[in-house]
Design a protein around this motif. Structure first.
Motif, short mmCIF file in Angstrom:
data_model
loop_
_atom_site.label_atom_id
_atom_site.label_comp_id
_atom_site.label_asym_id
_atom_site.label_seq_id
_atom_site.Cartn_x
_atom_site.Cartn_y
_atom_site.Cartn_z
N LEU A 223 12.83 -33.68 -32.32
CA LEU A 223 14.06 -33.45 -31.57
C LEU A 223 13.86 -33.68 -30.08
O LEU A 223 14.75 -34.19 -29.39
CB LEU A 223 14.57 -32.03 -31.85
N ARG A 224 12.69 -33.31 -29.55
CA ARG A 224 12.43 -33.56 -28.14
C ARG A 224 12.33 -35.06 -27.86
O ARG A 224 12.80 -35.55 -26.84
CB ARG A 224 11.15 -32.84 -27.71
N LEU A 225 11.70 -35.78 -28.80
CA LEU A 225 11.67 -37.23 -28.66
C LEU A 225 13.08 -37.79 -28.72
O LEU A 225 13.43 -38.71 -27.96
CB LEU A 225 10.81 -37.85 -29.78
N ALA A 226 13.90 -37.23 -29.59
CA ALA A 226 15.29 -37.67 -29.69
C ALA A 226 16.02 -37.49 -28.37
O ALA A 226 16.79 -38.36 -27.94
CB ALA A 226 16.00 -36.90 -30.80
N CYS A 227 15.77 -36.38 -27.71
CA CYS A 227 16.40 -36.14 -26.40
C CYS A 227 16.02 -37.23 -25.41
O CYS A 227 16.88 -37.72 -24.65
CB CYS A 227 16.00 -34.76 -25.87
N ARG A 228 14.75 -37.59 -25.41
CA ARG A 228 14.31 -38.64 -24.47
C ARG A 228 14.94 -39.99 -24.83
O ARG A 228 15.41 -40.73 -23.95
CB ARG A 228 12.78 -38.76 -24.49
N LEU A 229 15.00 -40.30 -26.13
CA LEU A 229 15.56 -41.58 -26.55
C LEU A 229 17.06 -41.66 -26.32
O LEU A 229 17.61 -42.73 -26.06
CB LEU A 229 15.25 -41.82 -28.04
N LEU A 230 17.73 -40.51 -26.40
CA LEU A 230 19.18 -40.50 -26.15
C LEU A 230 19.50 -40.83 -24.71
O LEU A 230 20.64 -41.19 -24.39
CB LEU A 230 19.76 -39.13 -26.51
N GLU A 231 18.52 -40.72 -23.81
CA GLU A 231 18.73 -41.08 -22.41
C GLU A 231 18.63 -42.59 -22.20
O GLU A 231 18.82 -43.07 -21.08
CB GLU A 231 17.72 -40.34 -21.54
N GLU A 232 18.32 -43.33 -23.28
CA GLU A 232 18.30 -44.79 -23.23
C GLU A 232 19.61 -45.29 -23.86
O GLU A 232 19.76 -45.29 -25.08
CB GLU A 232 17.09 -45.34 -23.97
N PRO A 233 20.56 -45.72 -23.06
CA PRO A 233 21.91 -46.03 -23.57
C PRO A 233 21.98 -47.19 -24.55
O PRO A 233 22.95 -47.31 -25.30
CB PRO A 233 22.70 -46.34 -22.29
N ASP A 234 20.96 -48.05 -24.57
CA ASP A 234 21.00 -49.21 -25.45
C ASP A 234 20.64 -48.87 -26.90
O ASP A 234 20.84 -49.68 -27.80
CB ASP A 234 20.05 -50.31 -24.95
N LEU A 235 20.10 -47.68 -27.12
CA LEU A 235 19.73 -47.28 -28.48
C LEU A 235 20.91 -46.61 -29.17
O LEU A 235 21.55 -45.72 -28.61
CB LEU A 235 18.54 -46.31 -28.45
N SER A 236 21.18 -47.01 -30.41
CA SER A 236 22.24 -46.37 -31.17
C SER A 236 21.73 -45.06 -31.76
O SER A 236 20.53 -44.79 -31.78
CB SER A 236 22.70 -47.30 -32.30
N ILE A 237 22.65 -44.25 -32.26
CA ILE A 237 22.27 -42.99 -32.91
C ILE A 237 21.39 -43.28 -34.12
O ILE A 237 20.42 -42.57 -34.38
CB ILE A 237 23.52 -42.19 -33.32
N ASP A 238 21.70 -44.36 -34.86
CA ASP A 238 20.87 -44.75 -36.01
C ASP A 238 19.45 -45.09 -35.56
O ASP A 238 18.46 -44.73 -36.22
CB ASP A 238 21.49 -45.95 -36.73
N ASP A 239 19.33 -45.80 -34.43
CA ASP A 239 18.00 -46.15 -33.90
C ASP A 239 17.21 -44.89 -33.57
O ASP A 239 16.02 -44.80 -33.89
CB ASP A 239 18.14 -47.01 -32.63
N VAL A 240 17.86 -43.94 -32.90
CA VAL A 240 17.18 -42.70 -32.52
C VAL A 240 16.75 -41.94 -33.76
O VAL A 240 15.62 -41.42 -33.82
CB VAL A 240 18.11 -41.83 -31.64
N ALA A 241 17.61 -41.86 -34.74
CA ALA A 241 17.27 -41.14 -35.98
C ALA A 241 16.06 -41.77 -36.66
O ALA A 241 15.15 -41.06 -37.11
CB ALA A 241 18.47 -41.15 -36.93
N ARG A 242 16.01 -43.11 -36.69
CA ARG A 242 14.90 -43.79 -37.35
C ARG A 242 13.60 -43.63 -36.57
O ARG A 242 12.54 -43.36 -37.16
CB ARG A 242 15.24 -45.29 -37.50
N ARG A 243 13.65 -43.77 -35.24
CA ARG A 243 12.43 -43.70 -34.44
C ARG A 243 11.83 -42.29 -34.38
O ARG A 243 10.64 -42.13 -34.10
CB ARG A 243 12.73 -44.17 -33.01
N THR A 244 12.64 -41.29 -34.63
CA THR A 244 12.14 -39.91 -34.58
C THR A 244 11.72 -39.38 -35.94
O THR A 244 11.21 -38.27 -36.04
CB THR A 244 13.22 -38.98 -34.00
N GLY A 245 11.97 -40.18 -37.00
CA GLY A 245 11.60 -39.71 -38.33
C GLY A 245 12.54 -38.68 -38.90
O GLY A 245 12.21 -37.97 -39.86
N LEU A 246 13.75 -38.57 -38.33
CA LEU A 246 14.72 -37.59 -38.81
C LEU A 246 15.67 -38.16 -39.85
O LEU A 246 16.66 -37.52 -40.22
CB LEU A 246 15.51 -37.03 -37.62
#
Length: 318
Positions: A263-286
């Motif tokens: 979830l903390r990694l997700a917070c950092r990735l959400l600060e990158e506007p080019d990443l979609s929610i699906d991208d963040v979910a996949r990169r964090t293993g959630l």
């Protein structure tokens, strides 16, 4: 000077090397409440100049006997040194009389030392939550929230969370409208979305040399389906042995830690506007975006989209 006994008496306990900001929060919220319903006293074990963590001192004139006449006691954050025995005894006596006892930030360590958090849920600044859990295993430490209300004992997270707690207490005493009015005057929101976990940077917990390489490896492989067994294998330990050692060192289960790190990694990735929610979910293993949203909402009491709107800078969003 005559003090009005009808006013709710808030006593703030300033221990040596007090956090100055924490100390001033209850003064600002209650002493300037606007309707004269509170009076505030600062006290300390040895009246005089009390050193702060900011390098300057604050003159405090009242001693610990002020705690004997308090309706609410606030213990601000401080250096986390062992609290004076007289202060601990005074806090216990006050609590036994029915006084409401609260803490801001690392003031929770004092309440725990006094035994007032035993068997209770509590919080403190996320950077010190693991230490509080290790020092006081009889306390259910929740590092994700802004404050915890256990009725007659309340604790808050670090620094600005003390504002959240004091406004909450004002609302509990005199209703939501009173808290809204005070928040408006202080130019601060009455309720902030989410808890303090959204402010916790990746890798905030510190551990010993044996576990550190395992945690470092795990953080680099969060996108993979990690399990307690795989972490234990990495540590060359049996799963049950690893689980016990992990809980003792980190203050939570390996599964809870993995979820928190994702979830903390997700917070950092959400600060990158080019990443979609699906991208963040996949990169964090959630997993799926739906599963990611469920975990995020449960942990932070806000949505990934709302978090992104708050923490993604206008420059990066262009």
């Amino acid at each position: 000077m005559h003090e009005d006994p009808a006013k709710h008496h808030v006593v703030v306990l300033a221990l040596p090397r007090v956090v100055a900001f924490d100390l001033t929060i209850p003064v600002q919220v209650f002493a300037h409440e606007g309707h004269g319903r509170y009076r505030v006293t600062l006290c300390t074990p040895n009246p005089g100049l009390v050193p702060t963590t900011s390098g300057f001192g604050i003159e405090v004139g009242a001693d610990l006997t002020a705690l004997d006449h308090a309706d609410t006691i606030v213990v601000p954050g401080y250096s986390r040194d062992p609290a004076p025995a007289a202060a601990l005894a005074a806090l216990r006596r006050a609590h036994e009389r029915g006084t409401r006892v609260t803490s801001i930030c690392t003031g929770a360590f004092v309440l725990a030392e006094a035994g007032l958090l035993r068997g209770r849920r509590a919080t403190t600044h996320w950077a010190h939550a693991a230490e509080l859990a290790r020092r006081h295993p009889d306390v259910d430490v929740d590092p994700s929230v802004l404050y915890v209300d256990e009725g007659d004992v309340l604790t808050s997270a670090g620094v600005a969370a003390g504002i959240d707690l004091c406004l909450y207490l004002l609302g509990r005493d005199h209703g939501e409208a009173a808290a809204i009015d005070r928040a408006r005057t202080m130019v601060t929101p009455l309720h902030r979305a989410g808890g303090q976990a959204q402010f916790t940077p990746p890798g905030a917990a510190t551990v010993g040399a044996e576990l550190a390489p395992v945690l470092t490896w795990a953080r680099a492989h969060l996108h993979e389906p990690l399990t307690v067994a795989s972490l234990a294998k990495r540590a060359l330990q049996a799963p049950r042995t690893f689980n016990r050692a992990f809980r003792a060192a980190v203050g939570m289960s390996p599964h809870a830690w993995l979820t928190g790190e994702r979830l903390r990694l997700a917070c950092r990735l959400l600060e990158e506007p080019d990443l979609s929610i699906d991208d963040v979910a996949r990169r964090t293993g959630l997993g799926t975006s739906a599963n990611f949203r469920l975990h995020f909402k449960r942990a932070f009491a806000t949505t990934p989209t709302a978090y992104r709107a708050t923490f993604c800078s206008p420059e990066s969003a262009r």
